[in-house]
Scaffold this motif. Structure first.
Motif, PDB file in Angstrom:
ATOM      1  N   LEU A 321      32.897  44.498  45.029  1.00 16.80           N
ATOM      2  CA  LEU A 321      32.073  45.669  45.588  1.00 16.80           C
ATOM      3  C   LEU A 321      32.157  46.106  47.140  1.00 16.80           C
ATOM      4  CD1 LEU A 321      28.749  45.065  43.400  1.00 16.80           C
ATOM      5  CD2 LEU A 321      30.493  46.869  43.090  1.00 16.80           C
ATOM      6  N   MET A 322      32.314  45.142  47.850  1.00 14.63           N
ATOM      7  CA  MET A 322      32.385  45.121  49.077  1.00 14.63           C
ATOM      8  C   MET A 322      33.832  45.776  49.605  1.00 14.63           C
ATOM      9  SD  MET A 322      30.910  41.544  50.600  1.00 14.63           S
ATOM     10  CE  MET A 322      31.465  41.789  52.342  1.00 14.63           C
ATOM     11  N   GLU A 323      35.003  45.351  48.867  1.00  9.42           N
ATOM     12  CA  GLU A 323      36.331  46.132  49.072  1.00  9.42           C
ATOM     13  C   GLU A 323      36.164  47.429  48.576  1.00  9.42           C
ATOM     14  OE1 GLU A 323      39.113  45.098  50.248  1.00  9.42           O
ATOM     15  OE2 GLU A 323      38.264  42.930  50.760  1.00  9.42           O
ATOM     16  N   ARG A 324      35.558  47.830  47.734  1.00  4.79           N
ATOM     17  CA  ARG A 324      35.455  49.287  47.054  1.00  4.79           C
ATOM     18  C   ARG A 324      34.517  49.893  48.502  1.00  4.79           C
ATOM     19  NH1 ARG A 324      33.598  48.948  40.988  1.00  4.79           N
ATOM     20  NH2 ARG A 324      35.543  48.138  40.101  1.00  4.79           N
ATOM     21  N   GLU A 325      33.541  49.411  48.975  1.00  3.51           N
ATOM     22  CA  GLU A 325      32.630  50.032  50.041  1.00  3.51           C
ATOM     23  C   GLU A 325      33.878  50.317  51.166  1.00  3.51           C
ATOM     24  OE1 GLU A 325      29.871  52.133  51.573  1.00  3.51           O
ATOM     25  OE2 GLU A 325      29.806  51.490  49.549  1.00  3.51           O
ATOM     26  N   LYS A 326      34.386  49.152  51.521  1.00  7.43           N
ATOM     27  CA  LYS A 326      35.294  49.203  52.596  1.00  7.43           C
ATOM     28  C   LYS A 326      36.277  50.442  52.511  1.00  7.43           C
ATOM     29  CE  LYS A 326      38.325  46.170  55.418  1.00  7.43           C
ATOM     30  NZ  LYS A 326      39.049  45.121  55.387  1.00  7.43           N
ATOM     31  N   HIS A 327      36.882  50.590  51.542  1.00  8.79           N
ATOM     32  CA  HIS A 327      38.026  51.485  51.105  1.00  8.79           C
ATOM     33  C   HIS A 327      37.259  53.036  50.928  1.00  8.79           C
ATOM     34  CE1 HIS A 327      40.867  48.704  50.338  1.00  8.79           C
ATOM     35  NE2 HIS A 327      40.628  48.288  48.923  1.00  8.79           N
ATOM     36  N   ARG A 328      35.976  52.938  50.857  1.00  9.41           N
ATOM     37  CA  ARG A 328      35.074  54.460  50.775  1.00  9.41           C
ATOM     38  C   ARG A 328      35.142  54.720  52.183  1.00  9.41           C
ATOM     39  NH1 ARG A 328      31.445  52.803  48.207  1.00  9.41           N
ATOM     40  NH2 ARG A 328      32.140  53.213  46.019  1.00  9.41           N
ATOM     41  N   ALA A 329      34.663  53.700  52.881  1.00  8.39           N
ATOM     42  CA  ALA A 329      34.576  54.145  54.368  1.00  8.39           C
ATOM     43  C   ALA A 329      35.643  54.450  55.303  1.00  8.39           C
ATOM     44  CB  ALA A 329      33.818  52.878  54.884  1.00  8.39           C
ATOM     45  N   GLU A 332      36.478  58.055  54.273  1.00  7.48           N
ATOM     46  CA  GLU A 332      35.682  58.953  54.939  1.00  7.48           C
ATOM     47  C   GLU A 332      36.265  58.861  56.444  1.00  7.48           C
ATOM     48  OE1 GLU A 332      32.607  61.476  55.636  1.00  7.48           O
ATOM     49  OE2 GLU A 332      33.585  60.746  53.703  1.00  7.48           O
TER      50      GLU A 332
END
Length: 377
Positions: A321-329, A332
């Motif tokens: 989940l943290m990796e996904r959030e990092k890729h999303r940021a 952006e």
């Protein structure tokens, strides 16, 4: 008429030429963009000069070493050439001596064909009575004639005397050589005998010494073995007596009751009669307790492994989940950066269009640039 070909002032002409040369050199320095913009790297030039001097010194040392090696090689080659020349001179000298001794013109097989003294040195029609050319039809020899009798007799006597003297000298030389060989052989035999006697005597003394040492050592070993055997027999006898005494006076033969044990966990092997039912029951209870404890430990280990597996699952899920959030940021941030770059590009295009259409309305021509760099002043 006016005279127009005035003599040219040489000093003034040289000064003008010097100023022109200096002006041309100054123009080269000014119009050279590397010198005008970058300048001269004094430290780099000094470093290059130092490296060049070091390389020159190394090259000088290498050349000096090569010169020294060349001189040594030259001396060696000169020495070898001298040896070769000396050997060649010796060979030529031997060849000349051989030719002088064995290759004279008069020694050739066909010398008689061009001998200038052929007629003078030619044999007469009759040289002796035994001449093979004295045939019957030659009429050079008749019965009763012996021209060389005296010479033949004298030659035979001289030859016999020479042979006798030669034989005597050979006999004397053989006798002297045999005597010297016999004396040398006897001397070698005597020296060999003396050396053999000395070696045999030394070997005999050495063997005698070794035999004495071996005898002493063997005697010492025999005495030690004898003492050890005596001690061993004495100890063995004492042990046997003690064992007999213990067996005779022991509890087994005398049938005395079992003595008390030294402690709850200490047993006397010689008086042990077996375990009691209470001890057997206690051992069985201890064994059951250990089996139950092992089962409980196994169950606890399984529960711990399940807990750790669940913990690893939730940790890996949180990491995903943290990796996904990092890729999303990151996506952006890249989108915002792309929008900002697009805005800056539009502003740059507008500014360039303004400068090209409003500010720079009078572009310079080729004549404008031709007025520069025409002189160094």
């Amino acid at each position: 008429m006016y005279k127009l070909d005035h003599p040219v002032d040489l000093a003034q002409f040289q000064a003008v030429q010097r100023r022109r040369r200096l002006d041309q050199e100054r123009m080269k320095r000014i119009f050279d963009p590397k010198v005008r913009v970058m300048g001269i790297d004094v430290q780099g030039l000094e470093e290059q000069i130092r490296i060049k001097n070091e390389l020159k010194s190394i090259e000088d040392e290498r050349n000096a070493t090569a010169d020294q090696v060349a001189l040594e090689t030259n001396d060696l080659l000169q020495m070898l050439d001298a040896k070769v020349a000396a050997s060649r001179r010796a060979v030529h000298k031997d060849m000349d001596a051989f030719r002088q001794d064995h290759q004279q013109p008069h020694m050739r097989r066909d010398f008689d064909l061009y001998d200038p003294m052929h007629l003078k040195n030619d044999r007469p029609a009759r040289t002796s009575d035994a001449d093979t050319r004295n045939t019957v039809s030659g009429m050079q020899k008749f019965e009763g004639e012996d021209l060389e009798q005296q010479l033949r007799i004298k030659a035979q006597k001289d030859q016999m005397q020479v042979w006798s003297w030669q034989k005597m000298r050979e006999n004397d030389a053989d006798k002297k050589r045999k005597e010297e060989e016999d004396w040398r052989r006897e001397r070698e035999v005597m020296e060999n005998n003396q050396r053999i006697q000395v070696m045999m005597e030394a070997e005999r003394l050495q063997r005698k010494q070794v035999a004495m040492e071996d005898a002493m050592f063997n005697l010492k070993l025999a005495m030690e073995k004898k003492l050890k055997d005596a001690e061993h027999r004495e100890k063995e006898t004492e042990k046997n007596l003690e064992e007999i005494q213990l067996n005779v006076t022991g509890d087994f033969l005398t049938e005395r009751p079992a003595p008390p044990q030294p402690g709850p966990h200490h047993l006397r092997i010689d008086a042990f009669k077996g375990m009691t039912p209470e001890q057997i029951a206690e051992i069985q209870a201890t064994r059951d307790r250990q089996i139950e404890e092992a089962r409980q430990r196994s169950e606890q280990q399984k529960r711990d492994e399940q807990a750790w597996a669940k913990h690893d699952f939730w940790v890996s899920r949180a990491t995903v989940l943290m990796e996904r959030e990092k890729h999303r940021a990151e996506r952006e941030r890249e989108r915002q950066m792309l929008a900002q770059n697009q805005m800056l590009a539009n502003e740059f295009k507008q500014r360039k269009a303004y400068m090209d259409k409003v500010v720079y309305t009078n572009p310079p021509t080729e004549g404008y640039f031709m007025q520069f760099n025409t002189t160094s002043r």
